[in-house]
Design a protein around this motif. Structure first.
Motif, PDB file in Angstrom:
ATOM      1  N   LEU C  84       0.944  -1.098  -0.570  1.00 58.42           N
ATOM      2  CA  LEU C  84      -0.635   0.168   0.415  1.00 58.42           C
ATOM      3  C   LEU C  84       1.227   0.750  -0.030  1.00 58.42           C
ATOM      4  O   LEU C  84       0.579   2.087  -0.468  1.00 58.42           O
ATOM      5  N   ALA C  85       1.955   1.690   0.511  1.00 58.80           N
ATOM      6  CA  ALA C  85       3.049   2.183   0.687  1.00 58.80           C
ATOM      7  C   ALA C  85       3.364   2.668  -0.360  1.00 58.80           C
ATOM      8  O   ALA C  85       4.055   3.807  -0.457  1.00 58.80           O
ATOM      9  N   ILE C  86       4.020   1.720  -1.584  1.00 59.73           N
ATOM     10  CA  ILE C  86       4.203   2.009  -2.569  1.00 59.73           C
ATOM     11  C   ILE C  86       3.512   1.953  -3.234  1.00 59.73           C
ATOM     12  O   ILE C  86       3.091   3.512  -4.576  1.00 59.73           O
ATOM     13  N   ALA C 191     -11.468   3.533   0.139  1.00 64.87           N
ATOM     14  CA  ALA C 191     -11.823   2.828   0.831  1.00 64.87           C
ATOM     15  C   ALA C 191     -11.624   1.222  -0.032  1.00 64.87           C
ATOM     16  O   ALA C 191     -10.903   0.825   0.388  1.00 64.87           O
ATOM     17  N   PRO C 192     -13.058   1.114  -1.009  1.00 70.12           N
ATOM     18  CA  PRO C 192     -13.321   0.007  -1.369  1.00 70.12           C
ATOM     19  C   PRO C 192     -11.774   0.037  -1.996  1.00 70.12           C
ATOM     20  O   PRO C 192     -11.582  -1.615  -2.453  1.00 70.12           O
ATOM     21  N   GLY C 193     -12.139   0.195  -2.828  1.00 79.13           N
ATOM     22  CA  GLY C 193      -9.840   0.071  -3.873  1.00 79.13           C
ATOM     23  C   GLY C 193      -9.393  -0.142  -2.762  1.00 79.13           C
ATOM     24  O   GLY C 193      -8.842  -1.698  -3.373  1.00 79.13           O
ATOM     25  N   ILE C 194      -8.689   0.590  -1.722  1.00 76.61           N
ATOM     26  CA  ILE C 194      -8.088  -0.335  -0.551  1.00 76.61           C
ATOM     27  C   ILE C 194      -7.908  -1.736  -0.242  1.00 76.61           C
ATOM     28  O   ILE C 194      -7.562  -2.391  -0.603  1.00 76.61           O
ATOM     29  N   LEU C 195      -9.239  -1.462   0.023  1.00 76.63           N
ATOM     30  CA  LEU C 195      -9.450  -2.926   0.093  1.00 76.63           C
ATOM     31  C   LEU C 195      -9.504  -4.150  -0.094  1.00 76.63           C
ATOM     32  O   LEU C 195      -8.979  -5.378  -0.402  1.00 76.63           O
ATOM     33  N   THR C 196      -9.949  -3.993  -1.666  1.00 78.14           N
ATOM     34  CA  THR C 196      -9.720  -4.384  -2.735  1.00 78.14           C
ATOM     35  C   THR C 196      -8.165  -5.323  -2.734  1.00 78.14           C
ATOM     36  O   THR C 196      -7.340  -6.333  -2.946  1.00 78.14           O
ATOM     37  N   VAL C 197      -7.274  -4.018  -3.063  1.00 77.59           N
ATOM     38  CA  VAL C 197      -5.679  -4.467  -3.391  1.00 77.59           C
ATOM     39  C   VAL C 197      -5.453  -5.100  -1.869  1.00 77.59           C
ATOM     40  O   VAL C 197      -4.187  -5.876  -1.928  1.00 77.59           O
ATOM     41  N   ASN C 259     -16.314 -13.300   1.430  1.00 80.22           N
ATOM     42  CA  ASN C 259     -17.253 -13.119   0.950  1.00 80.22           C
ATOM     43  C   ASN C 259     -17.959 -11.906   1.588  1.00 80.22           C
ATOM     44  O   ASN C 259     -19.121 -11.534   0.710  1.00 80.22           O
ATOM     45  N   ALA C 260     -17.332 -12.164   2.695  1.00 80.66           N
ATOM     46  CA  ALA C 260     -18.392 -10.904   3.405  1.00 80.66           C
ATOM     47  C   ALA C 260     -18.138  -9.306   2.599  1.00 80.66           C
ATOM     48  O   ALA C 260     -18.489  -8.468   2.638  1.00 80.66           O
ATOM     49  N   PHE C 261     -16.940  -9.253   2.167  1.00 77.29           N
ATOM     50  CA  PHE C 261     -15.958  -7.715   2.155  1.00 77.29           C
ATOM     51  C   PHE C 261     -16.886  -7.843   0.441  1.00 77.29           C
ATOM     52  O   PHE C 261     -16.221  -6.837  -0.247  1.00 77.29           O
ATOM     53  N   LEU C 262     -17.212  -9.586  -0.170  1.00 74.38           N
ATOM     54  CA  LEU C 262     -16.871  -8.973  -1.965  1.00 74.38           C
ATOM     55  C   LEU C 262     -18.272  -7.891  -2.647  1.00 74.38           C
ATOM     56  O   LEU C 262     -17.873  -7.531  -3.522  1.00 74.38           O
ATOM     57  N   ASN C 263     -18.786  -7.320  -1.773  1.00 72.15           N
ATOM     58  CA  ASN C 263     -19.166  -6.562  -2.134  1.00 72.15           C
ATOM     59  C   ASN C 263     -18.869  -5.036  -2.480  1.00 72.15           C
ATOM     60  O   ASN C 263     -19.004  -4.400  -3.171  1.00 72.15           O
ATOM     61  N   ARG C 264     -17.807  -4.897  -1.191  1.00 73.41           N
ATOM     62  CA  ARG C 264     -16.972  -4.118  -1.757  1.00 73.41           C
ATOM     63  C   ARG C 264     -16.168  -4.309  -2.223  1.00 73.41           C
ATOM     64  O   ARG C 264     -15.412  -2.898  -3.014  1.00 73.41           O
ATOM     65  N   PHE C 265     -15.786  -5.249  -2.978  1.00 72.38           N
ATOM     66  CA  PHE C 265     -14.491  -5.316  -3.949  1.00 72.38           C
ATOM     67  C   PHE C 265     -14.982  -4.759  -4.832  1.00 72.38           C
ATOM     68  O   PHE C 265     -14.562  -4.373  -6.152  1.00 72.38           O
ATOM     69  N   ILE C 266     -16.271  -5.226  -5.555  1.00 73.38           N
ATOM     70  CA  ILE C 266     -17.041  -4.910  -6.524  1.00 73.38           C
ATOM     71  C   ILE C 266     -16.863  -3.412  -6.924  1.00 73.38           C
ATOM     72  O   ILE C 266     -16.189  -3.287  -7.851  1.00 73.38           O
ATOM     73  N   THR C 267     -17.113  -2.734  -5.578  1.00 74.33           N
ATOM     74  CA  THR C 267     -17.047  -1.340  -5.557  1.00 74.33           C
ATOM     75  C   THR C 267     -15.869  -0.817  -5.731  1.00 74.33           C
ATOM     76  O   THR C 267     -15.849  -0.577  -6.374  1.00 74.33           O
TER      77      THR C 267
END
Lengths: 309, 464, 275
Positions: C84-86, C191-197, C259-267
């Protein structure tokens, strides 16, 4: 360029500098470039160098021999077969993945009772570490205790003494590794495809409904073109990951039986590491690079062209 | 575990933590049923002072666990006596080659490196071990010819490893099953005759043609019984002969009538043929005595333990010629940090050959003539209580008469090593056994590949 | 048939078979893990056996399993932070600030994926040993970002591109510096993008095998992917039930988290501001 000239001080000048796009960009990108340059770029250059030398036995230098490694490999039937196997392995497994993931993504996009638990099952192959699940598949394909064999025997489709050996013949072994690779990639591709579908703005859906486009026609004329950019990226990642990965063939078949499932990555490993011909191994591993680079650039080009915004 | 440390230094705390948490008190002692591979860390203080030197060694997880349970405490005691902290790492045998390459590339790693075959390829990365061999010879007699041929390069006049043990390679067969068909594996003709009958009973033969070490050994030995050799005594390739083609055809016949496709699927897994036997399926495998010791221990296949007989390799038209199943070879890297201690350790380990043999339940045989003469080994074997009584005494006969190095009648060299690592011989056999190629074509292709490899290593000046 | 019913049939008709096929290996793993070790080869006892938890007990108490999981988690976390830092600044810069050069650089970064680790691990072993990181988890923490960073930059580039420029321009007009806009406006929305990463990076790290097996030797420092093949295969005996248990234990929680964060990944993939 919203820089406001305020009088005084180094501090202000520094702030001014970081307001400029170019400088800020360079600043932000440089850690990444440095890191990748050092840890990927430098070893890559070294590997290219090695492929032109006769380095042996783990050493990182060797006498220069030009293209001899490449010429030598092309004369070796095992290497030539490995190219074909890599292509088969990648193309078939990813084709299966695309079809399955596409279907799944469309089915999963809208909520329905039980979706959460079913999604959990579907995500499992991707969530589990592949090095471990590959070993798990050794158990599923075990010659004595394969659950698939037991099923077939139970159904009287094969006899207990003449059962299929899932990893024992070239066709069976290749099918097995393709299956496992597809199995573990489908969830990943499904997620990416879901993202693609979800990115279609609601207005498009509504417009399509108003125009009477439903089902297959809607898919073909509306959804597919809009999903294409992300779908292409997903396919590209799948191809690249599969072509450069050695875990599944290495653990399941070690390239066997009789080198019939050697892919370029496992053969490079066998030749370069285990047999001590480092230069040759480097040449084998690098062989894919130009082809993959071409495929990558082509697909990215199409993905950009396909962007509909 | 007695911990003689008074106050733990900060750097050691994590190790102690590990010892506590992972229940590895057992690991430290190497006893009490800790059958998981482990890292042995000797005590750091002995008699109230810190051990000054440090020595690291990498070896495999022995297929007979009692050997490791002897080795680790032995190493610890050795360390105390010699004021060296010894750390022995055990890993899965399939990973040894990869680790060796990584250590060489990194130019750093363990001082002592063990492998199950002589690492001829790494000759330039290791020291010359002749002084160690001389020292051991002074104590326990001459370095046996099989070891000499395995670890010496006549061209560079260098000992690139010291073999501390070799493993005779018998056939292990189910006496009850063979009895039922009225046969025994005295010659390969007998085996071919019995194979279809055994397969019909649901108990096929299990001689692998896969890409793993056991298949390599079995098939190369089989070839030799037919007068087919990969190289001659001058290390020149001699594969393309009528004998080779006959051997390939013969084995293909056995495979077709008496084996299933399982034998091609054991890739990357040297223990698969063992498990084929433990599950009760195989009627004969080509394996060292771990195949009988494991059932005897009750860990697997216990119900067959008493019916497992041990015989030498069946005789072929050219005689009864076998290979060692494994050649235990230790090498000291040039970049080892503690070369003197490594040399000392290795010498003492070879001198302790008798203990090693006994503690490995006769799996390891010593490579120095007087460490444990065959007569003594036979006595211990005769006293073995497992049924049928006296079955292990045949091992000395096998070791004396029918065991040779890989590359016999030449020496084990880098070319043979590469042929071995690329599993060209199992490939040669398997292609024919599965009907993909004719015997002539298969042998011819393999011969081309082999000549190529020899030319390559000759150019690199590593072959005589 | 109504549209709704047809859609339901399509959904169940597709998802249920796939769920069965994809998850069946895990069901069989679970069954195997509950069998006493001596019974796994017996076909007669495929489903009828006396279940036991001894394999899990063995795993947890007599092997370094918990330690391997700890090591994998440590490495995963550290690599996620470094990535993330890089990648965050780099992704932003490539998406917003660098124009044409940025796009080419983006492609260039992706091309590093084409280099197989089988090739890189020899030179990297030398790097690791020069830095005296041999057999330490730091070696992995140093090396893993080399394949997670390019991927993360790619994801974030796509993500940042989809955040409307107007948000930042508004901030700039209000007197915020570029860097300030980045930190105060863009990152929170991402936040969603970061979560995805985070999730993809973690999964890449946990899946890695080749480097882990070559750089780490001692049992105490092994990660999950290395510890299982080396320690649960004792000589000639594969501890199948133990291995099955070892695979299940991390997989289920990870799948639950994904699974729990799948919706957030998609966004996260598509840029959040819309759907």
């Amino acid at each position: 360029m919203a820089a406001v000239a305020v009088p005084g001080g180094r501090r202000r000048r520094l702030r001014y500098a970081t307001e400029r796009r170019g400088v800020l960009a360079a600043l932000l990108i440089s850690p990444a470039v440095l890191f990748i340059g050092l840890l990927v770029g430098a070893p890559l250059v070294l590997a290219v160098y090695l492929s032109f030398t006769d380095a042996t036995a783990g050493s990182l230098t060797g006498p220069w021999i030009g293209f001899e490694n490449f010429r030598h490999e092309l004369r070796d039937p095992i290497f030539v077969d490995a190219i074909w196997h890599t292509f088969l392995f990648t193309a078939i497994s990813q084709a299966v993945v695309i079809v399955c993931a596409g279907l799944l993504a469309h089915a999963l996009v809208h909520a329905f009772p039980g979706r959460w638990i079913l999604r959990f099952f579907i995500l499992l192959p991707w969530a589990a570490p592949i090095a471990l699940t590959a070993i798990g598949f050794l158990w599923f394909y075990d010659t004595q205790a394969s659950i698939f064999t037991w099923f077939l025997v139970k159904l009287h489709l094969v006899s207990a003494t003449n059962h299929p050996t899932w990893l024992g013949t070239p066709t069976a072994a290749m099918s097995s590794i393709i299956t496992v690779q597809a199995w573990r990639t489908i969830p990943f591709a499904t997620v990416i495809f879901l993202a693609g579908i979800a990115s279609i703005p609601q207005e498009v859906d509504d417009a399509a409904a108003i125009d009477g486009a439903t089902g297959l026609r809607k898919f073909w004329h509306v959804s597919l073109p809009l999903q294409l950019p992300i779908a292409l990226v997903a396919i590209l990642f799948g191809i690249v990951f599969t072509a450069t990965d050695m875990v599944v063939p290495y653990i399941l078949t070690a390239g066997g039986p009789f080198n019939s499932t050697q892919v370029l990555t496992t053969w490079a490993f066998q030749t370069g590491i285990n047999s001590g011909n480092v230069g040759e191994g480097a040449a084998i591993a690098l062989f894919m690079l130009p082809l993959l680079a071409f495929v990558t650039i082509a697909m990215l080009f199409f993905a950009r062209r396909a962007e509909v915004t | 575990m007695t911990d003689t440390r008074d106050e733990p230094a900060p750097a050691l705390l994590s190790r102690r933590e590990f010892l506590k948490k992972a229940g590895a008190g057992a690991a430290a002692l190497g006893v009490a049923g800790a059958t998981a591979p482990f890292s042995f860390a000797g005590p750091l203080r002995y008699k109230g002072r810190w051990l000054s030197g440090s020595l690291t060694a990498l070896t495999w997880v022995h297929f007979v666990p009692s050997y490791d349970q002897w080795l680790d405490p032995w190493a610890k005691a050795w360390g105390e006596k010699n004021d060296v902290q010894v750390t022995i790492e055990h890993i899965n045998n399939a990973l040894l080659d990869t680790r060796a390459a990584a250590e060489v590339a990194a130019q750093s790693g363990h001082d002592l490196f063990f492998n199950l075959h002589p690492m001829a390829v790494y000759e330039d990365q290791v020291i010359n071990h002749s002084s160690i061999i001389k020292e051991v010879e002074a104590k326990v007699g001459k370095y046996l010819p099989i070891a000499q041929q395995s670890t010496y390069n006549p061209r560079t006049k260098k000992y690139f490893a010291v073999s501390d043990s070799y493993v005779p390679d018998p056939v292990v067969w189910r006496h009850d099953l063979w009895n039922a068909v009225g046969e025994s594996p005295a010659t390969w003709d007998h085996v071919k005759a019995a194979a279809p009958k055994l397969k019909a009973m649901g108990h096929p033969i299990g001689i692998g043609q896969s890409q793993e070490i056991d298949s390599n050994m079995a098939l190369i030995a089989f070839m030799m019984c037919f007068g087919s050799f990969i190289q001659n005594e001058n290390n020149k390739p001699t594969l393309l002969t009528k004998n080779t083609i006959d051997a390939v055809k013969f084995m293909a016949e056995i495979a077709r009538t008496g084996e299933t496709n399982d034998i091609f699927s054991w890739n990357g897994n040297a223990a698969a043929n063992n498990n084929y036997l433990y599950a009760g399926t195989a009627s004969l495998i080509f394996n060292a005595i771990s195949a009988t010791r494991t059932p005897e221990s009750g860990a697997a296949g216990g119900q067959y333990a008493d019916d497992l007989w041990i015989w030498p390799i069946p005789a072929g038209p050219h005689g009864r010629i076998g290979l060692e199943h494994l050649m235990g070879c230790w090498s000291i890297w040039k970049f080892a940090k503690n070369r003197p201690a490594a040399e000392r350790f290795l010498a003492d380990l070879c001198i302790a050959g008798k203990d090693a043999t006994i503690q490995s339940q006769l799996y390891n045989f010593p490579t120095f003539a007087n460490a444990m003469p065959f007569k003594e080994i036979r006595k211990v074997a005769a006293a073995d209580k497992h049924k049928p009584l006296g079955k292990y005494t045949i091992l000395t006969t096998i070791a004396e008469k029918y065991t040779h190095n890989i590359g016999y009648p030449g020496t084990t060299n880098a070319a043979i090593d590469e042929i071995f690592q690329k599993y060209l011989i199992p490939q040669m056999f398997a292609q024919v056994s599965q009907g993909k190629l004719s015997a002539e074509d298969s042998v011819r292709h393999t011969n081309t590949a082999i000549k190529d490899i020899y030319a390559k290593w000759r150019k690199r000046n590593m072959l005589a | 048939m109504t549209v709704a019913l047809r859609r339901r049939m399509f959904q169940y008709g597709v998802v249920v078979p796939f769920a069965i096929v994809l998850a069946f290996p895990f069901a069989w793993m679970a069954v195997t893990s509950l069998k006493p070790e001596g019974q796994v080869y017996e076909q007669s006892k495929t489903w009828t056996f006396s279940p036991t938890l001894e394999n899990y007990g063995y795993l947890l108490h007599h092997t370094g399993y918990m330690r391997w999981i700890r090591n994998s988690c440590l490495v995963g976390l550290a690599v996620v932070l470094i990535t993330l830092a890089i990648a965050l600044p780099a992704g932003y810069a490539l998406a917003r600030l660098a124009g044409r050069v940025g796009r080419s650089l983006g492609v260039g970064i992706f091309l590093t994926y084409l280099v197989p680790p089988t090739l890189l691990f020899l030179p990297l072993s030398r790097v690791v040993s020069e830095l005296h990181l041999g057999d330490r988890l730091w070696s992995l923490i140093l090396v893993y970002p080399s394949f997670t960073v390019p991927f993360a930059i790619w994801l974030l580039m796509g993500f940042f591109k989809s955040i409307p420029q107007e948000l930042e321009d508004a901030a700039l007009i209000d007197g915020c510096s570029r860097l300030g806009a980045l930190v105060r406006i863009v990152f929170p929305i991402s936040a969603p993008g970061i979560l995805t990463v985070v999730i993809f990076t973690f999964s890449l790290v946990v899946n890695e095998f080749v480097y882990a097996i070559t750089f780490i030797t001692s049992s105490a420092n092994r990660t999950l992917t290395v510890g299982v093949p080396t320690d649960l295969i004792r000589g000639d005996l594969y501890n199948w039930p133990g291995i099955m248990a070892a695979i299940l234990i991390p997989s289920i929680p990870m799948a639950l988290v994904y699974n729990a964060f799948l919706n957030r990944f998609i966004t996260g993939f598509t840029g959040g501001a819309f759907r």
